[in-house]
Design a protein around this motif. Structure first.
Motif, short mmCIF file in Angstrom:
data_model
loop_
_atom_site.label_atom_id
_atom_site.label_comp_id
_atom_site.label_asym_id
_atom_site.label_seq_id
_atom_site.Cartn_x
_atom_site.Cartn_y
_atom_site.Cartn_z
N LYS A 1 0.86 -1.24 0.59
CA LYS A 1 0.65 -0.18 -0.23
C LYS A 1 1.00 1.37 -0.24
O LYS A 1 1.87 1.05 0.72
N ILE A 2 0.46 2.20 -0.53
CA ILE A 2 0.88 3.51 -0.21
C ILE A 2 0.04 4.15 1.12
O ILE A 2 -0.91 5.06 0.06
N PRO A 3 0.37 4.79 1.73
CA PRO A 3 -0.52 5.69 2.77
C PRO A 3 -0.54 7.14 1.66
O PRO A 3 0.16 7.78 1.22
N TYR A 4 -1.93 7.84 1.83
CA TYR A 4 -2.64 8.24 1.42
C TYR A 4 -2.35 9.01 0.45
O TYR A 4 -3.23 9.87 -0.12
N ALA A 5 -2.08 8.12 -0.57
CA ALA A 5 -1.97 8.52 -1.68
C ALA A 5 -3.96 8.16 -2.88
O ALA A 5 -3.78 8.90 -3.58
N GLY A 6 -4.13 7.18 -1.85
CA GLY A 6 -5.70 7.52 -2.76
C GLY A 6 -6.35 8.65 -2.52
O GLY A 6 -6.80 9.39 -3.77
#
Length: 178
Positions: free
Chosen positions: A129-134
Motif C-alpha cells: 500500500k501507499i499511505p494517503y495516495a488515494g
C-alpha cells in the motif's frame, strides 16, 4: 585553502550523488506506475471504508497483483485479496480456504463476509500500500485537482514563450575574435 577546496568538492560530489539517487528513484517509480497502468494484471484500488484498519486505512492506495503472479504466491489464510461482487470492490483478508472458494473478513469487522468468494471474483492479491495516495489520486481526478495541475503547466509555458519572444527580439550580438 586546500581544506576549503576539498570541502567544496565533497559538497559537489554529495549533490551529484543525491541528484543521481533522486533520478533513479523517480525513474523506477514512474516506470513501476507505467507498468501497472498498462498491465491488466496489476491494479490500484482505493478503500472507501475502514474495514481493514489497521492494515489498510481509508485513503491508502492498495496495489494488487495477479492471483498466480510471482509476487503474490498462493492464497492462504491471512492473504489479503481484492474481489468484486455486484460491481462493488472489496479488499479483505482470507480467513478460510475451501476447495474452490475463500471466506473473507475485514480486519476491523467482527463477522465474516456474508458470501464466500470464488476464484473468478478475485481481482488481485495485495502486494503493498501507499499511505494517503488515494486522497491525492482522488483530488487530482477532481476539478480543483485538475486545475492545480493545469495552471502551473500553463504558467510554465507562458514563461518559456515570453523568454523565446524576448530572445527573438534581441539584436544578434556579433562576436569578433581578435
Amino acid at each position: 585553502m586546500i581544506q576549503r577546496m576539498k570541502m567544496i568538492k565533497a559538497r559537489v560530489l554529495n549533490k551529484k550523488v543525491l541528484s543521481f539517487l533522486v533520478y533513479v528513484i523517480l525513474t523506477l517509480s514512474i516506470s513501476g506506475f507505467a507498468f501497472m497502468h498498462f498491465s491488466s494484471s496489476y491494479n490500484t484500488w482505493i478503500p472507501v471504508s475502514e474495514s481493514m484498519v489497521p492494515a489498510i486505512n481509508k485513503g491508502d492506495m492498495v496495489i494488487t497483483g495477479p492471483v498466480d503472479g510471482i509476487f503474490s504466491g498462493n492464497i492462504e489464510n491471512g492473504t489479503i485479496i481484492t474481489y468484486e461482487r455486484d460491481e462493488i470492490t472489496v479488499t479483505h483478508r482470507v480467513i478460510a480456504v475451501h476447495s474452490d472458494t475463500f471466506e473473507t473478513k475485514g480486519d476491523a469487522s467482527e463477522d465474516p463476509d456474508l458470501f464466500p468468494v470464488s476464484i473468478s471474483e478475485i481481482k488481485g492479491v495485495y502486494l503493498f500500500k501507499i499511505p494517503y495516495a488515494g486522497y491525492i489520486r482522488d483530488f487530482l481526478n477532481s476539478e480543483p485537482g485538475l486545475l492545480t495541475l493545469i495552471f502551473p503547466i500553463i504558467a510554465l509555458a507562458i514563461m518559456i514563450l515570453k523568454d523565446m519572444v524576448k530572445e527573438a527580439r534581441r539584436p544578434a550580438e556579433i562576436q569578433v575574435n581578435l
